[in-house]
Design an enzyme around this catalytic site. Structure first.
Site, short mmCIF file in Angstrom:
data_model
loop_
_atom_site.label_atom_id
_atom_site.label_comp_id
_atom_site.label_asym_id
_atom_site.label_seq_id
_atom_site.Cartn_x
_atom_site.Cartn_y
_atom_site.Cartn_z
CB SER A 110 -3.18 -1.13 5.83
OG SER A 110 -2.18 -0.17 6.10
CE1 TYR A 112 0.42 4.59 2.90
CE2 TYR A 112 0.01 3.41 4.95
CZ TYR A 112 -0.38 4.32 3.99
OH TYR A 112 -1.58 4.96 4.12
CG HIS A 140 -4.94 8.50 1.64
ND1 HIS A 140 -3.90 7.69 1.25
CD2 HIS A 140 -5.14 8.24 2.95
CE1 HIS A 140 -3.48 6.99 2.30
NE2 HIS A 140 -4.22 7.30 3.35
#
Ligand code: FNR
Length: 379
Positions: free
Chosen positions: A121, A145, A276
């Protein structure tokens, strides 16, 4: 066999064998605010629970006299040959799930041991370069992100390329954080504590935006991060995302077939069907129920899937519904909490062992033999 052999010599298994027990033991071991961040979801958690329940509405049809004594669980993905159809879904707080705060590195080592790729991540306690260094020969994916600061996005992707990641997964459903009552109730959104922002704090572009370095003024750095974290992208931005990398590009969070077609037309290399884990929007469909439509619209493009996978049977069902590879989320976080690298390895190997045994008993020798015909709706 390893576990039974251990039992014969008086060594009980170190880790739980069911998800329920894994979660219960992790809860006891984890800091309560970290546990509630991991275990919780959006709203009343209907979507989160529905993700899990959706698997129970499918039953596997056993086939006899197949002689499935030899199974081959390997799959091809982006030109890579993976030993199994599993991968680790990105978990932004994996670092702080582990007792030593190094859960990202633990998962990376578990990837090295098992051959199961880790999706690292953007929100990690260790910089992506250190995470990638733990992969051994196993390929890894970097999850982006996308910040509003485009140069920062470019920097993160280029760092991931230099670090040797094999694909870039862009998460589209989390440019803003969902309504999460468990975190709201304690007034604590874990990333705001600054412990999983290593990728930002060490980034030259991010640092160049700060009046003072994060080491001198960590609060200002976290506040700046909160301002630039989420970019509400539109389809007009897809060419830009595509231009960021020549690595395989995957978009995460797609459930509607039209979105899949549009992403495919925009040149992505894979689509990632997920909601998610029900953390972002409540009142939604189980991700598993969206999977067949996504697979059809993908027209042969690889389809990654996660949300609600808790057992080997779930893995087999997702494959039968057309997933190319199946992502493991919360169970890895709990594995990291209970035993770092060993705990994550246990979670992955248990899922694989169960899937493999199930395929043996039910007469399916490979993921390719798992088609929708292997499933029936449970009345
Ligand atoms: C996530 N997920 C996630 N997804 C992502 O793209 N980037 C991230 O940083 C995170 N972080 C994260 C933290 C925690 C604690 C959880 C539980 C999940 C979502 C994740 O990749 C995956 O979609 C879900 O975990 C799938 O749901 P289940 O199977 O874990 O319920």
């Amino acid at each position: 066999n390893e576990i039974y052999a251990g039992g014969m010599s008086g060594v009980p298994p170190r880790f739980p064998m069911t998800f329920a027990e894994l979660e219960a033991r992790a809860r006891a071991a984890m800091d309560p605010s970290v546990f509630s961040y991991v275990a919780g979801g959006a709203g009343e958690e209907h979507t989160q629970n529905a993700n899990v329940a959706a698997f129970r509405r499918w039953g596997l049809m056993p086939r006899m006299l197949v002689g499935a004594a030899e199974r081959d669980l390997s799959v091809g993905l982006f030109g890579l040959s993976l030993p199994s159809p599993l991968f680790m879904a990105p978990i932004g707080v994996l670092g702080v799930c582990a007792q030593d705060g190094q859960g990202d590195l633990a998962a990376a080592r578990a990837a090295a041991r098992t051959g199961v790729p880790m999706t690292a991540s953007t929100l990690s306690a260790a910089p992506l370069e250190e995470v990638a260094a733990g992969f051994g020969g196993t390929p890894g994916f970097f999850q982006l992100y996308t910040p509003t600061d485009r140069e920062l996005a470019e920097s993160l992707v280029h760092r991931a390329e230099s670090a040797g990641f094999a694909a870039i997964t862009v998460t589209l459903d989390t440019w803003v954080t969902g309504w999460r009552p468990r975190d709201l109730a304690i007034g604590n959104l874990l990333p705001m504590r600054g412990r999983v922002l290593a990728n930002y704090m060490g980034d030259p572009v991010f640092r160049s935006r700060l009046a003072r370095p994060p080491e001198e003024d960590p609060v200002a750095a976290v506040l700046h991060w909160a301002q630039i974290f989420g970019n509400p992208l539109t389809w007009e931005d897809l060419p830009w995302l595509r231009s960021l990398t020549s690595l395989p590009l995957v978009v995460k969070g797609l459930c509607h077939p039209d979105d899949v077609r549009r992403a495919r037309d925009g040149g992505v290399d894979g689509v990632y069907c997920s909601n998610h884990g029900g953390r972002q929007a409540d009142g939604g469909l189980p991700a598993l129920d969206a999977l067949p439509g996504v697979v059809e619209a993908a027209e042969g493009l690889p389809v990654l899937f996660d949300s609600g996978v808790r057992s080997g049977a779930d893995v087999v069902k997702a494959l039968a519904l057309g997933a190319t590879a199946v992502g493991v989320g919360r169970p890895c976080a709990y594995g990291a909490a209970l035993g770092g690298t060993d705990g994550v390895e246990h979670v992955l190997r248990s899922l694989l062992a169960e899937a493999d045994l199930l395929m043996a008993v039910d007469g399916y020798r490979s993921p390719a033999e798992l088609t929708p015909d292997a499933l029936r709706r449970v009345p």
